[in-house]
Every structure is written in C-alpha cells, then in structure tokens.
Enzyme design. Sequence first.
Site, PDB file in Angstrom:
ATOM      1  N   GLY A 492      -0.575  -1.327   6.217  1.00  0.00           N
ATOM      2  CA  GLY A 492       0.397  -1.866   4.752  1.00  0.00           C
ATOM      3  C   GLY A 492      -0.649  -0.567   4.034  1.00  0.00           C
ATOM      4  N   GLY A 494      -1.280  -0.039  -0.342  1.00  0.00           N
ATOM      5  CA  GLY A 494      -0.528  -1.128  -1.741  1.00  0.00           C
ATOM      6  C   GLY A 494      -1.579   0.176  -2.795  1.00  0.00           C
ATOM      7  N   GLY A 497      -5.675  -0.488  -2.030  1.00  0.00           N
ATOM      8  CA  GLY A 497      -6.456  -0.693  -0.913  1.00  0.00           C
ATOM      9  C   GLY A 497      -5.081  -0.433   0.038  1.00  0.00           C
ATOM     10  N   VAL A 499      -4.180  -2.038   4.747  1.00  0.00           N
ATOM     11  CA  VAL A 499      -3.844  -3.045   5.090  1.00  0.00           C
ATOM     12  C   VAL A 499      -4.214  -2.298   6.441  1.00  0.00           C
ATOM     13  CG1 VAL A 499      -3.335  -5.282   5.848  1.00  0.00           C
ATOM     14  CG2 VAL A 499      -3.136  -4.525   3.707  1.00  0.00           C
ATOM     15  N   LYS A 514      -7.714  -6.068   4.541  1.00  0.00           N
ATOM     16  CA  LYS A 514      -7.493  -5.738   2.975  1.00  0.00           C
ATOM     17  C   LYS A 514      -8.431  -5.349   2.870  1.00  0.00           C
ATOM     18  CE  LYS A 514      -5.102  -5.544  -1.001  1.00  0.00           C
ATOM     19  NZ  LYS A 514      -4.245  -6.916  -2.020  1.00  0.00           N
ATOM     20  N   ASP A 609       3.683 -10.715  -9.851  1.00  0.00           N
ATOM     21  CA  ASP A 609       3.643  -9.376  -9.050  1.00  0.00           C
ATOM     22  C   ASP A 609       4.576  -9.620  -8.097  1.00  0.00           C
ATOM     23  OD1 ASP A 609       4.242  -6.370  -8.760  1.00  0.00           O
ATOM     24  OD2 ASP A 609       2.695  -6.095  -6.925  1.00  0.00           O
TER      25      ASP A 609
END
Length: 771
Positions: A492, A494, A497, A499, A514, A609
């Site tokens: 993942g 974001g 940063g 993951v 993360k 969020d």
Amino acid sequence: MDSVVLFLLLSTFFTSSAQQMESNVSRGSYLTPGINSTWLSRSGLYAFGFYKQGNGYAVGIFLAGIPQKTVVWTANRDVPPVSSSATLSFSRDGTLVLQSTPEQTQIIIADSLGSTSAAMLDTGNFVLYNSDQEIQWQSFEHPTDSLLPGQRLLAGTELFSSVSATDHSTGIFRLKMQHDGHLVQYPVDTPDTAGYAYWGSGTFGSGDNVTLNFSPDGHLYLLNATGANIRNVTDGGYPTKDTIYLMRIDADGIFRLYSYELKQNGNWSVVWSSSGDLCDPKGLCGLNGYCVSNDTEARCVCLPGFEMVHPGNRTAGCEKSFNAADCNSKNEYNTYTMRELANTVWEDISYSVLSFPLKEDCKQACLEDCNCEAALFKDSRCRKQRLPLRYGRRQLTDSNIAFIKVGKSTPADMPKPNQEGHRLEMLIISAVFLTFGGMMLVISGIVFYKNHFWYRKLPVNGNAEVGDDVAPRSFTYPELEKATDGFREEVGRGSFGTVYKGAILNGQKIVAVKKLEKVLAEGEREFQTEMKVIGRTHHRNLVRLLGYCHDGTHRLLVYEYMSNGSLADILFTPEKQTCWEERKGIARDIARGILYLHEECERQIIHCDIKPQNILMDDYGCAKISDFGLAKLLKPDQTRTFTGIRGTKGYVAPEWHRKLPITVKADVYSYGIVLLEIVCRRKSVDWSLPEDIAILEGWAYHCFESGDLDQLVGPDDEVDKKQFERMVKLGLWCIQDEPSLRPSMKKVLLMLEGTIDIPTPPSPTSFFSVI
C-alpha cells in the site's frame, strides 16, 4: 380619428377583460399525476394541479414557466401527499374535489356549488366562475405562505410558513394582518400579544380594516379603510420588465420579497427581508434549544446536558441526555451540578423571582430548590424556571446568564438508601473495597515492575508473542528491515509513506509496516499523531498498532496485517464485489469503529480522513478503520476545534472549507459519503459517467426524491429494497451541509440496526436555500 382611437381603446379593454375571464377548464374536467397533471395559465407561466412532494403528490399553484418550479399556493396543505393514482376533478356540480383512490373519501379543494367554469390566470390566481362570469371562489382569497402581485392580506387573515422548502404543510411561523392595523409575525399557537411578536409594522391602532397590498413593482404597503397609505413595507419601484415578484414567509420564519428575471433564466433573488438576523424568529430551535447566528446561517444548540430530539428537525428541540434520581436534598446519592450559559435570552416563565447581588447566590438557590430546573440571572434578579425553556437565542449584547441544572447519571442498580443504617452499611462496604483495591494496585505494580510488562522490547526472532493486552513495543530499524526482507513487498501507499508486508516472532505473525518518508515535517507529525491516537485505542473495528520505530531519522509503525485489502478494493473492483448482506455488515462495522472514537475513548477523537482506502478488511470480512495520521485528539473539555483542512477531496465536510469549528460531525459527513458508496457500489465522484450522475450524492438525492431508487442499483446487485431505501436516506442525512442536522454516530448505528425510524431527508445542498 378620435372615434377610431376610442374604438381601439375599447377593443383593447374588452379583449383584455375577456382574456382574464375566459375559461380554460369546464365542468367534468379532471387531472391525474403524470402527463395530464396541470391546468396552465394562458402564458404558461403559472400552473394549477399536481406537483411532487416527498414520495407523493400535492395539489397547488406553482410557476411552471421557469426552471425552479416554485410553489406559491397549496390546497389542503396538511393533508398527506397522495399517490400517483389520485384524481383532481372539477365536478358536474361545480365543486373542485381530490380523490386519492376510488375507495377513499373525497377531499374538497373548493366548495363552490354552481360554478360553471374555471381558469388559471396569468396573475397566479386560480378562479371558479358562475354562468354570469362572476367569481365564485379564488385562490387569492385563501393564501398559504405567499402573496403575488395583485393579492391582498385582509384584516384578520394570516400567512403560515411551510415546514421546509420541500414540505409545504403548515410550519411554525405566521404573519398576521391584525384587526388593530398592525402587521405582526409570531410563532404558531401563541396569543396575538407583544410578548410573542418578533417583527411588527409599527402600525398598531391604525384601524380595523387595514390590508397588506402588493403591486407588480414589488411595492408592499398597508392601506386603511379609506384607501390611505399608512405604511410602506417595501419601497417598490423595482424593475417590472420581464421581472416577476413573490412575497413569502419562509420556513425559517422570516418573510421576504423575491424577484426573478424571466429573460435571465436565473435564480430567485432576495429584494427585501423582514429581518437580517436569522435568529429573530422565536421558536426556530424548539424547546430547550437556542439559536446562534452568523451572516449566512442560523445554528441550533442544545442546553448543556441536552441533545437534539431529532437530528433532522431542529424545531423539534432538545431532550435530557442524562439520567438522574428524583430531586431530594436529603439524598446524598443524588447529585446535581449547575451549568452556566452566558449571553442567552429566553422566554420568562419564572415561578419565583429573587434578588441577589451575586450570580453564585442565584446558582445556589436553584441548586437547592427541587422545583427549579433553570435560573435566569440579570441585574441582580434571579428568575427560577421549570423546563422546558423556550425561544432561546444567543445575544452577545445581553448580560443575561442562564444556569441549567444537570443531573449526574447514576447506575440503575445503585441503591438509594434513605435510612441511616443503610448509609453506614454502604460506607463499610466502600471502605473494604477501597482497601482491597489498594492492595491489588500495589501487588500489580510490583509484578509489572519486575517483568517490565509495559513497553518491553521483544526480540523479532524470539518466541515471545505480541498479545492484545501488550502496549505497542519498540523496534529498531534493522529489526524491521529484516522483518520486511529489506522492505521488499509493498502492499500500500499513502500521502505520507509506504506500507510493506513483514513477519515477526520467527515469521509466525504477519504484520504491515508503514514507513513514513516525509520525516522532517509532515511525517514526524503523522508519526506522533498515530502514536498518541491509536496507541491508546483498542476496538475490533480499529486496526491495531503493534509497535513502532523511533530510530534516528527513521519513523515506522507496525500494524496487524489485513489480508483482504481495503474497502476500496472490494467496492471498486468488479471481481471482488460483495453481496448486499456483507455490505450492510461493513457499514455497521465502520459505524461502530467511529462511534468508539467519538464517544467511548478516554479522549474524543476525530479521525478526519474516513474513506474506503482507509477501511481495511481482515480474514473474516470484518472492516477496520486505519490511518490515524490526520486524526485530531480533543482535550477533555473540548467538543470542537479549529484546524486547517484535513482529509481527502470528495469526503471532506463543508465546514472545513468555511473555516468553521470542526466537530465529530465532520467524520459523520465522510461516513455518509462512504455509506452511499457502499450501498450503490460506485465511487462518490466518477467523471467517466454522464455529468448528471457523476456526483453520487446529488444523483442519489435526485433518485430518492423522484422515487426511482432502482437507478442506483446495478443490474447484478440483489438488494433488499426497503433496507436499501433506509440506508440511502441515512446517507443523505449524514451529508447535510449543516453539521447540527447530521445524526450522531450513536444514532447512525441505531438507524442502521433498524432500532429507530429514518425520516425523509432534505436536499443535502439546498436545505438553507430560500426557494
């Protein structure tokens, strides 16, 4: 030549009169919702007949010749909307009747026996004529909430506001032309006395036959019985070319003059209003609520210790959010406190008035009086009151202080002793428990100290486990580098940063690591926020933080690994999409997680969020909220905060852009968007679709309002229609522009579970529009 001119003038006069008198409706004519639903005026500007209201139809007069189908008159406005099988008939005996179904009793719209014809005039007046072309009945003599040019408000008659812009049944405000010559605004169900008025024309004593008149140039004025002008309500003289005017008492209690330029094909504009303060109308916020206004909106706030009875209806007022034992000054188990509310004014219905030099004396007097539930203190006068309080508003120029008695909730099973023996017994039991508790605390402290239970460093390759009851542990950077095989498998990414998938405890426990990359500013702030926020939470619908790395410039967070990816993967990937029951479960899981953050944590947390990408799915299909880097941890005495815009476009609540205080209702808005995405299985904004359906919230409301929710359901999606409608309605409530209209997450969960009903929501973007 003079005779020719005279002839032309007479011809024009008689032609004009004939047009006004000419009938376009004969006895035996009828209307039904659908194709044959209205009788139009000659120009097509006005229409009489059926218009859409809620999930049914009402009968009235509206402007059909402009895009905004503005309703100016409603027949039998408090009769529930009828179905599409209803019929409106101009009967053979000259009566205008409405019948919902053949089996139901007829509703009389206009009882005018002997009428032979009817017409919808270009003035907006619907009239019934007899055989001599004399008016038997006309809508102008039975106004509801509006006046049109040429229409009068006679002495002794009044206008009543509508419930809302979309519900034209009788609301809570009225404008009355009194027999004493005074034009006054009041709340409904109040006497015609000065104490209840919130606007007046200042013409008291001007005679018993004064009328409010309305000219085509927007001139509103009062005439007495002799025809003399005694007061100009508006100046008039406004442009008349291709411009029409409308006067109305709106749902918010203020009456306004509107104009509309027909050539511009634009919107209604406010020319004049009875008040510039949106909190002037008394009763806008219902019982136990008070109004706070700025230049653009009025917000309703509950008394301390109270909450809205109905989040979608501010006029329903507020109710107690605490449970307290019966007031008894001798009962030491029953404790109350007084909450202070400054600069608010209320209706004075005091049962006792005392004189005190200090406000603390007034506060104490109410606290010691079981009959007193509130006290108003001003100018050394202490007015004791019982609940409910009415007509509250904040007024910064007023020195009035309200003290509200709030009971501290006591458990239902707490004994309520009223004898000395029982009190002594409870004291002994309490002392025993305190002693035992102290001993256990000392023993626990020794055990924790010896075993370094909190934050002990567990070896990555050791055999110790990371249990649910262990606080987040510290890792070194090399340990996490090894655990992730050099950060090899990315799962993942974001804004702060990336993951990576990893394994600890000799590869026995899979984790998500993360790695924050913007360490110098945003990354450090996110790291500290996540540590503060999620490090102190523990809930089955929140992703669990297992550890962290604070090693030099390295900032990493270690989470439990979620094998089924994110909610976005499930919703927006065709081959992964889930069934209706699973989506319902996901919606409940997310609501429970947000509820925990808002109401069950030690400190209230606003996530800031909420979006499908931040909802992760575990092995069992349980949804868990993640990514707390933008969260806001409130102080113990905070309920709102000011902060810069956080979150993701499309899910951010409107108050962020307006630089208003942010509350937990910002998360409710984001949840509403996500809920609509869940039930409709599509993104909230998808520009690959036609423009009119690209934005989900607007499309969803349009489909709901038109009663065509099937358009929101995919061809291969089998849903429970009744449950689907409930969840769409709930989503629309959650995304209301006004935060106070959005339900709390507790009520959201109750609505999801079917415990409480979900009323019809207003338009998320037009609730405060004046037309």
